[in-house]
Structures are given as structure tokens and as C-alpha cells.
Design an enzyme around this catalytic site. Structure first.
Site, PDB file in Angstrom:
ATOM      1  N   HIS A   1      40.867  30.187  41.154  1.00 22.10           N
ATOM      2  CA  HIS A   1      41.575  31.032  40.230  1.00 22.10           C
ATOM      3  C   HIS A   1      43.288  31.065  40.504  1.00 22.10           C
ATOM      4  CE1 HIS A   1      41.805  35.329  37.702  1.00 22.10           C
ATOM      5  NE2 HIS A   1      43.038  34.511  37.726  1.00 22.10           N
TER       6      HIS A   1
ATOM      7  N   ASN B   1      45.506  30.384  30.226  1.00 17.50           N
ATOM      8  CA  ASN B   1      46.253  31.222  29.612  1.00 17.50           C
ATOM      9  C   ASN B   1      47.843  30.510  29.599  1.00 17.50           C
ATOM     10  OD1 ASN B   1      46.825  31.939  32.260  1.00 17.50           O
ATOM     11  ND2 ASN B   1      47.444  33.928  31.718  1.00 17.50           N
TER      12      ASN B   1
ATOM     13  N   ASP C   1      40.704  34.510  31.102  1.00 16.88           N
ATOM     14  CA  ASP C   1      41.550  35.382  31.976  1.00 16.88           C
ATOM     15  C   ASP C   1      43.074  35.790  31.555  1.00 16.88           C
ATOM     16  OD1 ASP C   1      42.183  36.721  34.949  1.00 16.88           O
ATOM     17  OD2 ASP C   1      43.495  34.879  34.800  1.00 16.88           O
TER      18      ASP C   1
ATOM     19  N   HIS D   1      37.694  38.295  32.946  1.00 20.52           N
ATOM     20  CA  HIS D   1      38.645  39.250  33.562  1.00 20.52           C
ATOM     21  C   HIS D   1      38.126  40.349  32.864  1.00 20.52           C
ATOM     22  CE1 HIS D   1      43.140  40.333  33.533  1.00 20.52           C
ATOM     23  NE2 HIS D   1      42.476  41.326  32.776  1.00 20.52           N
TER      24      HIS D   1
ATOM     25  N   HIS E   1      38.724  38.415  40.146  1.00 26.98           N
ATOM     26  CA  HIS E   1      39.273  39.663  40.705  1.00 26.98           C
ATOM     27  C   HIS E   1      38.605  41.031  40.691  1.00 26.98           C
ATOM     28  CE1 HIS E   1      41.092  39.807  36.523  1.00 26.98           C
ATOM     29  NE2 HIS E   1      41.919  38.891  36.994  1.00 26.98           N
TER      30      HIS E   1
ATOM     31  N   ASP F   1      44.578  34.289  42.444  1.00 27.60           N
ATOM     32  CA  ASP F   1      44.961  34.583  41.267  1.00 27.60           C
ATOM     33  C   ASP F   1      46.559  34.533  41.394  1.00 27.60           C
ATOM     34  OD1 ASP F   1      45.354  35.630  38.743  1.00 27.60           O
ATOM     35  OD2 ASP F   1      44.993  37.672  39.004  1.00 27.60           O
TER      36      ASP F   1
ATOM     37  N   PRO G   1      52.564  41.540  34.877  1.00 31.03           N
ATOM     38  CA  PRO G   1      51.681  41.484  36.004  1.00 31.03           C
ATOM     39  C   PRO G   1      51.718  40.274  36.716  1.00 31.03           C
ATOM     40  CG  PRO G   1      50.661  41.652  33.912  1.00 31.03           C
ATOM     41  CD  PRO G   1      52.153  41.681  33.558  1.00 31.03           C
TER      42      PRO G   1
HETATM   43  O1  DOR Z   1      48.089  40.037  37.113  1.00 28.00           O
HETATM   44  C1  DOR Z   1      47.968  38.977  36.654  1.00 28.00           C
HETATM   45  N1  DOR Z   1      48.535  38.086  36.180  1.00 28.00           N
HETATM   46  N2  DOR Z   1      46.650  39.072  35.993  1.00 28.00           N
HETATM   47  C2  DOR Z   1      45.878  38.344  35.231  1.00 28.00           C
HETATM   48  O2  DOR Z   1      44.852  38.255  34.630  1.00 28.00           O
HETATM   49  C3  DOR Z   1      46.667  37.359  34.351  1.00 28.00           C
HETATM   50  C4  DOR Z   1      48.006  36.894  35.534  1.00 28.00           C
HETATM   51  C5  DOR Z   1      49.267  36.076  34.691  1.00 28.00           C
HETATM   52  O3  DOR Z   1      48.617  35.092  33.878  1.00 28.00           O
HETATM   53  O4  DOR Z   1      50.420  36.351  35.197  1.00 28.00           O
HETATM   54 ZN    ZN Z   2      44.395  35.358  36.553  1.00 28.63          ZN
END
Ligand code: DOR
Ligand code: ZN
Length: 425
Positions: free
Chosen positions: A56, A90, A148, A175, A228, A301, A319
């Protein structure tokens, strides 16, 4: 053909051995050093592990090459000891068609520092409305599908996805987040977020989806992987699923093992992540779950973001945290230094299990004759300090800025070719 001698290493932190590698394959493991190879490396008694596999990561290409690319992400991966990573869909455009997935794979191969496997999205454009051509993508390089960053909330769509994934024998990675329950949420719902006036992301928003998906997987089959895992309740649900024989696997991130919502007090956007940092009891439950196999693997992640998206008010920060270059050191700290586990465990949760879950024939293999030379050499006693500016990643949003660690990757080999070498201090 070139031969490489990797002398004086300790496979899995155990007895000293000497390896001879020919054309990317370990051809001999001996008790005495080799002195007749094209290249001779002195491993200096360091720990040798099978190359690490990260299920991931986010490498941001295509679309946000200002924050990470397949090349810079591969550099970060090699520096972190990884020989294979799975990069999430993504991006912009979303990886929802075979030609986009193929482009990711081919770029990774052309760069050659790490095998970069594309993850295909479950729904077109991650919009959660229509399924992608799972069958077509499964025929290219895609073996895992995930939205995700977003959750597949619609239960009917999730049911169909499970059925298609089962038919094509690919894995679905969820997710788990009920988006209705997390609207506007930026931090774990609890005392700390309440005190700071931050909108909370409750545990139940994750657990309700995990419960639903476990039951769907029980009834409709297929292979389900949970991204996660972040709460104590999720661990209980995974235990229930596994006890019933449901084909469910799960990952935990280094940050959910090592950090808690105590970090919110800094009000620093670098600590914003999705799912959010939870409480100590969640971190403890996740640690135990990884030790007893309820949670299968560690996955980073790795989520690079630019300073314009991180060095802002907590509520406005995007995030995500960097993870590739610190994960081995964290797993060493939390389990090996703490006396909870040994290097065999590290090899299991960071290489063997992820390779097994993703059915990679050439990763997570034993360090033995006839096996591919995907290898990571680790110095367990090389004090170093994490620093965003020094990272190979294009971004610098590490939540471990200034943190002192002991374990350090000193070399990584992909099919016998060195992809990372630590400079001598
Ligand atoms: O903290 C995160 N950042 N969680 C996610 O599920 C996506 C990721 C991102 O693409 O920045
Ligand atoms: Zn992720």
C-alpha cells in the site's frame, strides 16, 4: 553473466553466511566467504532479509508528479529496503483502465529500482457508482483492486465487486470508512479531538464497514483485504472472521502502531492521516494482532503531499504521511527492540506474507539456493535521525522528523542488482 558475492551476512539475524549470486539468483549459500566473484560485497555481519514488499503506497503518478513520481517513489522504496510495492489507484487520472495500469508497471520496470505493481480502482473514477472492467485489468498487471482514499460504501456495488473479483481471482482491498459518519472529520473522535475542537472520525465508521464486508465475504466468497486497520474493534472483527474461516487479510501501518492522537496537541498537519491516529489501546490491540497473525502485514500507506497541503491549519491539511523510508526502523523499534519478536517476524510481516497474499512468485522467498536475489541488508545498530529533507521521496511530510532510530537499511538488491547503497558515515 556477472556474479556477486555477498559475504558475511546474517540471514534473518541468525548465523553468519556467505551468498553467491549469479544472474539474479542465489546459487550458493556457504560457511566460508567467496573470493572469486565479479563483485564482492562485505556485509559486515549485518542482518539479511528477503526484499520487503509494501502492499500500500501512493506514488502520485500520473497527476501529482510535483509530490512523488514512480521514479522518486522507487528510490524511496529501495532506500527503505523494498523490492516490490503496490501503488494505489487514486491518481489523476484514476487507474481504472488497463492501459493506465500498464503504463505504471512499465515505468517502474524501465526505472528498475523496484517492482511497482499498479492497483486498479474498483469503481470508475473512484466515484463509487460504476464498477471498472475488473476482468480486463486482471488480464494485464493488476492483481489487486481498491478505491483506497475512498470506501466502497454502496453495499450492492460492493457485493458485485466481490463477485467479479472472485470470478477473476483477484483481491479486493477496502478502505473502510462510512463516509456519512466522517463528513468534515479530521481526527479520531475522542477526548483529545473534542478538547481541540476538531471534528471526530469515530471508530464505528471503520468497524461498521469491516463487519459488513466480512459478512459479505463469508457469504459471497473471494479474497478480501482490509487496508490500514486502525481500531481495537476492527481487530475483534478480524478475529471473528478468521475464526470462521473467511478469506480475509489485513494490514496495519507503522504510524498506527507507533503514534497516537496525543500528537494532535501539536496541531501540526503532518499528523493528519486517514484513518486517523487513534488511542493507545488501539495501537496496543494492533500490535498484539500483528504478533498473533490476526493482522497479516505491515503496509506503509506512504502518502506524499507538498508543504502547501501539509503546512497549513490542521483542518485544512491533506491526510497522509510518508512511510517507505522509516517503516523498517519502526517495526524494529516496536517489535524487535521491545523484545516482542525477532527478525523472522519482520521478514514475515514485511515480505513473506504480503508476497503470499498477492501471489508474487519471486518475492518474500526464503534466503536459500535457487531463490531470487531480492534482498535487504539491515544494520540493526546504526543510530540515525529521520529528517524529511534527507529523504529520497520528493515530499517531506514525515511525522517522525527528528526521531532517533537504530535499524537502518544499508543495501537493497532487486534480482541481484543493487538498487540502494547507504553512504558510509
Ligand atoms: O491518509 C491517507 N492518505 N489515507 C488515504 O486513504 C489516502 C491517502 C492519500 O492518498 O493521500
Ligand atoms: Zn492509502
Amino acid at each position: 553473466m556477472t556474479t556477486l558475492a555477498l559475504n558475511n551476512v546474517r540471514p534473518y539475524g541468525e548465523d553468519v553466511a556467505h551468498l553467491l549470486i549469479d544472474d539474479g539468483v542465489i546459487v550458493e549459500v556457504a560457511n566460508t566467504p567467496f573470493d572469486n566473484a565479479d563483485e564482492i560485497v562485505d556485509g559486515e555481519g549485518n542482518v539479511l532479509l528477503p526484499g520487503l514488499v509494501d502492499m500500500h503506497v501512493h506514488l502520485r503518478e500520473p497527476g501529482r508528479e510535483d509530490t512523488e513520481t514512480i521514479a522518486t517513489g522507487s528510490d524511496a522504496a529501495a532506500k527503505g529496503g523494498f523490492t516490490a510495492v503496490f501503488t494505489m489507484a487514486n491518481t489523476n487520472p484514476v487507474i481504472d483502465q488497463p492501459f493506465l495500469a500498464d503504463a505504471v508497471w512499465e515505468k517502474g520496470q524501465a526505472y528498475g529500482k523496484c517492482d511497482v505493481y499498479p492497483v486498479g480502482s474498483i469503481t470508475q473514477g473512484l466515484a463509487g457508482k460504476q464498477l471498472t472492467e475488473i476482468g480486463l485489468m486482471a488480464r494485464s498487471h493488476v492483481r489487486m483492486f481498491s478505491d483506497d482514499g475512498r470506501c466502497v460504501n454502496d453495499p450492492q456495488l460492493m457485493r458485485r465487486a466481490i463477485e467479479y473479483a472472485k470470478a477473476h481471482d483477484v483481491i479486493l482491498a477496502q478502505h473502510a470508512e462510512d463516509h456519512r459518519m466522517t463528513e468534515g472529520a479530521v481526527a479520531h473522535e475522542g477526548e483529545r479531538a473534542a478538547r481541540l475542537g476538531l471534528r471526530g472520525w469515530p471508530r464505528v465508521a471503520e468497524e461498521s464497514i469491516v463487519a459488513r464486508d466480512v459478512i459479505m465475504t463469508r457469504d459471497y466468497g473471494g479474497r478480501y483485504h482490509l487496508c490500514h486497520a486502525s481500531t481495537e474493534g476492527t481487530v475483534e472483527l478480524l478475529r471473528f472472521a478468521k475464526a470462521q474461516g473467511v478469506d480475509v487479510t489485513a494490514e496495519v501501518t507503522p504510524h498506527h502502531l507507533m503514534l497516537t492522537d496525543e500528537k494532535l496537541a501539536t496541531y501540526d498537519g503532518v499528523f493528519r492521516v486517514n484513518p486517523p491516529l487513534r488511542e493507545l489501546r488501539d495501537a496496543e490491540a494492533l500490535k498484539q494482532a500483528l504478533l498473533d497473525g490476526t493482522v497479516d502485514v505491515v503496509a506503509t500507506d506512504h502518502a506524499p503531499h507538498g508543504s502547501e497541503d501539509k503546512c497549513v491549519e490542521f483542518e485544512h491539511a491533506k491526510p497522509g504521511m510518508l512511510g517507505l523510508e522509516t517503516s523498517l526502523a519502526i517495526v524494529h523499534r516496536v517489535f524487535v527492540e521491545a523484545g516482542l519478536a525477532d527478525w523472522r517476524f519482520v521478514a514475515k510481516v514485511m515480505s513473506e506474507r504480503p508476497a503470499e497474499i498477492l501471489r508474487l512468485a519471486d518475492q518474500g522467498r526464503p534466503i536459500a539456493e535457487g531463490e531470487p536475489a531480492n534482498l535487504t541488508l539491515v544494520n540493526p545498530d546504526a543510530a540515525w535521525t529521520a529528517n524529511g529533507k534527507d529523504m529520497a521521496s520528493k515530499a517531506s511530510n514525515t511525522p517522525y522528523e527528528g526521531t532517533a532510530f537504530n535499524a537502518r537499511v544499508v543495501g537493497t538488491w532487486l534480482r541481484g542488482t543493487r538498487t540502494y547503497s547507504a553512504k558510509k558515515a
